[in-house]
Design an enzyme around this catalytic site. Structure first.
Site, PDB file in Angstrom:
ATOM      1  N   GLY A 140       0.820  -1.213   0.000  1.00  0.00           N
ATOM      2  CA  GLY A 140       0.000   0.000   0.000  1.00  0.00           C
ATOM      3  C   GLY A 140       0.845   1.249   0.000  1.00  0.00           C
ATOM      4  O   GLY A 140       0.392   2.323   0.397  1.00  0.00           O
ATOM      5  N   SER A 144       3.508   0.318  -7.374  1.00  0.00           N
ATOM      6  CA  SER A 144       3.122   0.289  -8.796  1.00  0.00           C
ATOM      7  C   SER A 144       3.183   1.680  -9.413  1.00  0.00           C
ATOM      8  O   SER A 144       3.664   1.840 -10.539  1.00  0.00           O
ATOM      9  CB  SER A 144       1.736  -0.330  -8.991  1.00  0.00           C
ATOM     10  N   ASP A 198      -1.529   8.601  -6.174  1.00  0.00           N
ATOM     11  CA  ASP A 198      -0.190   8.013  -6.033  1.00  0.00           C
ATOM     12  C   ASP A 198       0.781   8.580  -7.063  1.00  0.00           C
ATOM     13  O   ASP A 198       1.933   8.890  -6.751  1.00  0.00           O
ATOM     14  CB  ASP A 198      -0.268   6.494  -6.195  1.00  0.00           C
TER      15      ASP A 198
HETATM   16  C1  GLA Z   1      -4.841   3.434  -3.751  1.00  0.00           C
HETATM   17  C2  GLA Z   1      -5.147   4.104  -5.077  1.00  0.00           C
HETATM   18  C3  GLA Z   1      -5.311   5.599  -4.901  1.00  0.00           C
HETATM   19  C4  GLA Z   1      -6.288   5.924  -3.781  1.00  0.00           C
HETATM   20  C5  GLA Z   1      -5.983   5.105  -2.529  1.00  0.00           C
HETATM   21  C6  GLA Z   1      -7.031   5.261  -1.464  1.00  0.00           C
HETATM   22  O1  GLA Z   1      -3.606   3.842  -3.284  1.00  0.00           O
HETATM   23  O2  GLA Z   1      -4.100   3.859  -5.990  1.00  0.00           O
HETATM   24  O3  GLA Z   1      -5.731   6.158  -6.124  1.00  0.00           O
HETATM   25  O4  GLA Z   1      -7.616   5.743  -4.186  1.00  0.00           O
HETATM   26  O5  GLA Z   1      -5.865   3.718  -2.819  1.00  0.00           O
HETATM   27  O6  GLA Z   1      -7.012   6.549  -0.985  1.00  0.00           O
END
Ligand code: GLA
Length: 409
Positions: A140, A144, A198
């Site tokens: 998380g 990627s 991200d």
């Molecule tokens: C992932 C997704 C982001 C966002 C988060 C939750 O990281 O890639 O775009 O939606 O989850 O905030």
């Protein structure tokens, strides 16, 4: 005793990437590029609702050694992964499985909507890339997005070099366009329906700052965030529960938000003002819709408050906002899991000022705002709580706000 990720060393990773490149392709790469992972301080599951987020770039990067080819062959390798080799024409939605989709989706997306400053096409050339990631994978922390962003910067730089123009990546407006191409690649080729936070963090963050990102138009502001100066630290707690955003649970949340916005007659949930939340909830028939909307609208408000806290310099004020965010993600958005809950609870019990899951959820990492001097103690307590419950050993790192993606060599 807690397990810590090694301190990142971008130049060492660059050396490894070069070495891997020589082994896989022979000869030298044209250059080496690095793009950071991210941790989101607050503003979760709101990017695809046009909301506000507050990520910081991590010191951990994904590093790519890249060489442009004269033909249309694309060949990518990454330590411990199945390499991918094909032509640009073979890259299409549903055609590239696994990790490689994030890398080779980039030229596909560039060719479909991102032109250079004089309208010259991008993504027309094949390339070879050897990738080394220091960003923990599936935690998380946007490994990627880091991969996409390292590749996009490389392809932009190499195309610019060839045509004697300035790279798009030299300015923030150009980087915003490159970020959009990465999101397109991730959505269409990798099949992850993510929202754009991200890639913005990886390509547009600034060292020593949090990125205040408005996902309505992807405009950014850089807010100073020096936790160390306040005697604090952001402890990242990787639960080691692998999280994936391609399994439908992420996408179904996004779909429910879209439905709820349609019921409320707004283009996105961002249009629901916090002050009118109760009215909006009263207009929704399904409990699931009410929960999701309550999370999104209240989370956007918490981001506003968090930005105000950062600007005031009284960083301890973030703690209660982190706790409230986690409760909302657990109860209303339902994207937490037992390991994330335990990490947050144990961190708070050990004296953290606040804690929350971060990123997409269903596993991955949580963050805790801790006194810098007690980071190790908090990590030990969390590790002990995991051991006592029979969960896998978690892993830790300290998140200091790093700079955006860049060319290393
Ligand atoms: C992932 C997704 C982001 C966002 C988060 C939750 O990281 O890639 O775009 O939606 O989850 O905030």
């Amino acid at each position: 005793m807690s397990h810590w990720y090694p301190s990142p060393d971008p130049m060492a990773a660059a050396g490894q990437a070069r070495e891997a490149f020589r082994e896989a392709f022979g000869g030298e790469p044209d250059g080496v590029w690095a793009a950071p992972g991210r941790v989101n301080l607050i503003g979760e599951h709101v990017d695809y609702n046009g909301g506000l987020c507050l990520p910081i770039a991590l010191p951990q990067s994904t590093v790519a050694a890249v060489r442009r080819r004269g033909d249309d062959v694309v060949h990518v390798t990454s330590t411990g992964k199945e390499p991918w080799r094909g032509t640009l024409g073979e890259i299409a939605p549903g055609q590239v499985k696994g990790w490689a989709g994030y890398a080779v989706g980039v030229p596909w997306a560039l060719a479909r909507g991102t032109a250079g400053p004089q309208g010259e096409p991008l993504g027309q050339n094949g390339f070879e890339a050897a990738i080394v990631s220091q960003v923990p994978i599936g935690a998380g922390l946007s490994s990627s997005a880091a991969l996409e962003c390292a590749i996009v910067l490389a392809l932009d730089d190499l195309a610019a070099q060839r045509s004697g123009r300035a790279p798009l990546g030299h300015g923030d407006a150009g980087r915003a366009r490159l970020a959009r191409a990465c999101v397109h690649a991730e959505n269409e080729i990798a099949g992850a329906p993510t929202g754009g936070m991200d890639q913005a963090a990886s390509l547009r963050a600034r060292a020593g700052h949090a990125l205040s990102l408005d996902c309505r138009d992807f405009s950014v502001r850089h807010v100073p965030f020096e936790a160390a100066g306040a005697g604090l630290a952001v402890l990242v707690m990787d639960t080691r529960v692998h999280h994936a955003l391609v399994d439908g649970r992420y996408g179904s949340r996004r779909e429910v938000c879209r439905e709820a916005a349609a019921t409320l007659g707004v283009a996105s949930l961002r249009e629901v003002a916090f002050e009118t939340l109760d009215d909006a909830l009263a207009r929704l028939d399904h409990d699931e819709h009410r929960r999701r909307v309550r999370h999104v609208v209240s989370e956007i408000e918490r981001v506003r408050r968090a930005v105000a806290v950062l600007r005031s310099g009284r960083l301890g004020g973030l703690g209660p906002l982190l706790d409230a965010s986690h409760a909302s993600l657990r109860e209303d958005y339902q994207v937490s899991c037992a390991e994330l809950d335990l990490a947050c609870d144990a961190a708070r019990d050990a004296g953290a000022l606040g804690a929350r899951m971060t990123g997409g959820g269903f596993g991955g990492a949580a963050i805790a705002l801790v006194r810098a001097a007690s980071a190790e103690l908090v990590a030990d307590r969390v590790a002990n709580a995991f051991a006592a419950t029979g969960f896998a050993d978690p892993a830790f790192l300290l998140a200091t706000p790093a700079g955006a993606a860049r060319r290393l060599a």
